[in-house]
Write an enzyme that holds these catalytic residues in place. Sequence first.
Site, PDB file in Angstrom:
ATOM      1  N   LYS B  75       0.850  -1.203   0.011  1.00 22.99           N
ATOM      2  CA  LYS B  75       0.012   0.065  -0.086  1.00 22.99           C
ATOM      3  C   LYS B  75       0.747   1.197   0.074  1.00 22.99           C
ATOM      4  CE  LYS B  75      -4.039   2.033   2.324  1.00 22.99           C
ATOM      5  NZ  LYS B  75      -4.774   2.022   3.629  1.00 22.99           N
ATOM      6  N   SER B 150      -9.755   2.293   2.601  1.00 25.45           N
ATOM      7  CA  SER B 150      -8.721   2.811   1.935  1.00 25.45           C
ATOM      8  C   SER B 150      -7.855   2.236   1.268  1.00 25.45           C
ATOM      9  CB  SER B 150      -8.015   4.069   2.662  1.00 25.45           C
ATOM     10  OG  SER B 150      -7.322   3.234   3.581  1.00 25.45           O
ATOM     11  N   SER B 174     -10.042   0.245   7.136  1.00 24.30           N
ATOM     12  CA  SER B 174      -9.519   0.122   5.870  1.00 24.30           C
ATOM     13  C   SER B 174      -8.857  -1.074   5.152  1.00 24.30           C
ATOM     14  CB  SER B 174      -8.593   1.425   5.782  1.00 24.30           C
ATOM     15  OG  SER B 174      -9.002   2.574   5.724  1.00 24.30           O
TER      16      SER B 174
END
Lengths: 471, 485
Positions: B75, B150, B174
Amino acid sequence: MNEYKTTVGIEVHAELKTKSKIFSNSANNYGKMANTCTNVIDLGYPGVLPTVNEKAIELALRAALVLNCKINKKMHFDRKNYFYPDNPKNYQITQNRTPIGINGYVEINVKDGKKKIRIHDIHIEEDTCKSIHNKNKSMLDFNRAGIPLVEIVTEADINSSEEAMKYLEKLRELLLYADVSDCKIEEGSMRCDCNVSVSKTEKLGTKIEIKNIGSITNVGVAIDYETKRQIALLENKKELKEETRRFDDKTNTTVLMRIKETGNDYRYFPEPDIPFIELNDQYIRDVYNNLPMLAEERRRIYLKSGINEINAQKIIQNRIISDYLNKFINKDINLVIASNLLLGDIAAYLNKYEIKIENTKLTDDKFIDVVNYLNSQKINSKVFKTILDDIMEEDLSIDEILEKSGFKEINNEELVDIIKEVLKNNEQSVNDYHAGNTRSIKYIMGQIMKETKGNANPKEINSILEDLLNK
Amino acid sequence: MSKYLDLSLKEINKLLKDKKIKPIDLVEEAFENIEKNKDINSFITLDKENAFKVAKELENKEVDNLLFGIPIAIKDNICTKNLRTTCASKMLENFIPNYDATVVEKIKSKNMIIIGKTNMDEFAMGSTSRTSYFGAPKNPWNKKRIAGGSSGGSASCISSRIVPFALGSDTGGSIRQPASYCGIVGMKPTYGRISRYGLVAFGSSLDQIGPMTRNVYENAELLNILCGKDEKDLTSIDKEKEDFTSLINTDIKGMNIAIPKYFVTDIVEKEVLDKFNEIVEILKEKGCNIEYIDIDYIENAVTLYQIIAMGEASSNLARFDGIRYGYSYENPQNLEELYTKTRQFGFGDEVKRRIMVGSFILSGENAKIYYDKALKIRDDIRKSFLKAFKKFDLIIGPTTTTVAYDLESNLDDPSKTFLDDILVIPVNMAGLPGLNVPIGFSKDKMPIGLHIIGNAFDEKTIYKLASSIEKTLDLNLDPRGEKNE
């Protein structure tokens, strides 16, 4: 009409004497090339996290203890949020809700006895960068960012420039002797801000903050100036506003920096990256018991050993000399002579050659010998002065130095012979003496000293001389 | 064309060990997959050149662990040395860290191969990944829909089978929520289980990195190498080393499982709730004891999250000022303008909104009215959960209230998207571990997930239940539809 009363509160920032910074492992050094003692943590890079330097906590705890504070046994750090270029993360990690120490005091000597200056709190925080302004450019030195500090905040207990200076001297002495900080105001490792107000009533006047005061003496100058300035304004029916002023050491005045806006909003909240720190009783006790000998205790020992008050104070003002002298307080030597040597000839030598005592050849044994020789008058101070360079520079014992320099000890028989010889060669003076001219004995003494090259004990010479003359 | 990456981790490992394939074959396949799935927009930055270089170097090394030579996606809020780390923000569009996050160091030490940085909501602020400066990633099951957020890029790249492993981060759901939307396994471990060093902070007291994978076993294997006390992160916790796979596929009979009543109210869409209830029936059949319970204040969790996460975020994001790194407004007239214009143009709307709300929450007396109170209630939620864990092994519920919705919907009201995380946020408040495991599909073929919550540091019991459900359901979770159900 009532007199104006001055009220002063002082905030002191002192840098802690650690090897590394408080929240990162970069070096805590003064005077290095800009931005060479810094890393991504000090620079506030994304994703990096603080770690806590345990030594910094220990030193802050020492400070809190010598300031007689109540210790917050469960403490945490807080974030103080404000934007400024010298504040890399745009928040400063400090202590707001749980300062390490609260409700302490420092005792100072005043005309009519002792006065306690109450300490509101002492808290730990990180230092900011150093901003350097050059023409229309500003530069940042991150070497200072993250150096551990304690901020020590007094209550508004100080009522004169004299008290302020005494408080700062005492505070400096406490922090210095607890090995908390170097307290070098000129290098910025101790910085003082004063809040000064004047009032004719019990209600405190408008508080004016003075920053950037570069010495303890100037704190006094600044407070006196500010007191006069504020009284003059009030007498002219002017209203005072809360403001921050800067001390200008060229003109010995204070200059307006900024008007304080109402209620600075620092948006404090507990620092989530650092868990609570617990200081247990055993740890606090250990830190207390391992405190170095403080100035008060040293002063007591020095006075007890016969050192006069002025010299005792001089020694305490110089930590290196005090530590050196302390090596001998339990040894069988005359501390008065020892302290005189350290404050006099030895200090002069060290100053002249700009050398540290530990970098000379003066060993503890040599120091003990030389003090004892002086004490027993085996040598006199004149001899000492002559051989001082050798003592400091040669790998030789005192006896070896004396022998090398030709200062041979003269035994009693030899001395009697020399004196007889001198008397024989100075018949006129001997006659003068017998005729009642006592002054002539001084001349004879001089001649004997010359013959003995100062190696004989004057007391002994005197007694032999008297014997021979009065036969 | 080779299809090694579709094999199980153990199979790939065997092929590598037997020298039937080389790490470079896997890297090649991963980049072919990326090319094929470009439209999903899973990645912000690819590390192609270096990935091939690393793969080549690994040819001379012994295959010494299960994850050796396996491609992984990271990420883009996790710092990677010499590899751009943008947080999906213009602010860090050109930011190249000179340090690795601790998890990245761990991944490299196991000789996994980083192929790129995945798309996300800007600074992880969002639940749709639509706040990304680089455009939203798409849901591989329906490219008109959100991947969730996210960690939407990580979830979509696992779901579309680009690579078998990805790292996500979870502040308020997330990892688990996009995992649910995309039909993959995503674990948010206990707060403190994995070092946060190098994870660009959003809500520091809530943020946690976690593994995102195709299946439960591989998830546990990745967690095995990520966890551990880190000297660089004081909030990481020292725990005895354990094998998170140890209870996988063991019998779940007799497990005590609780369902918070709030998780099965009408806040959850019927289709999702029905699927969840099917699972509850299966668990009962398998001999689990199921009880419905109350957890105090969980209905307030989203509000608490908004207060705590945004308060912390407003402080965490203060460092982006244009002075030392990142976007900097050119030729400002003065300091004030440098600050305001850098932040005006560097941050997107959602980030600015959250910084403003967070600053307001911490401002003056508000800190006492909102933040302090939120911390207290948060503590009560944690206590209430821990009380439940005295009696129950696990707590379950649906992961999300709906399936992934249209990319164009819910754009009008920024507060609405917080409700996407209403079921996962309480776990962050309590600092507990939580995992999403897929349990089926809606009638329009969108994945539905089960949320399994464990006691603090009891991830392995979560894996136990998740593996059992995974095995029982035996779902086809490949959106390419190449295998028939």
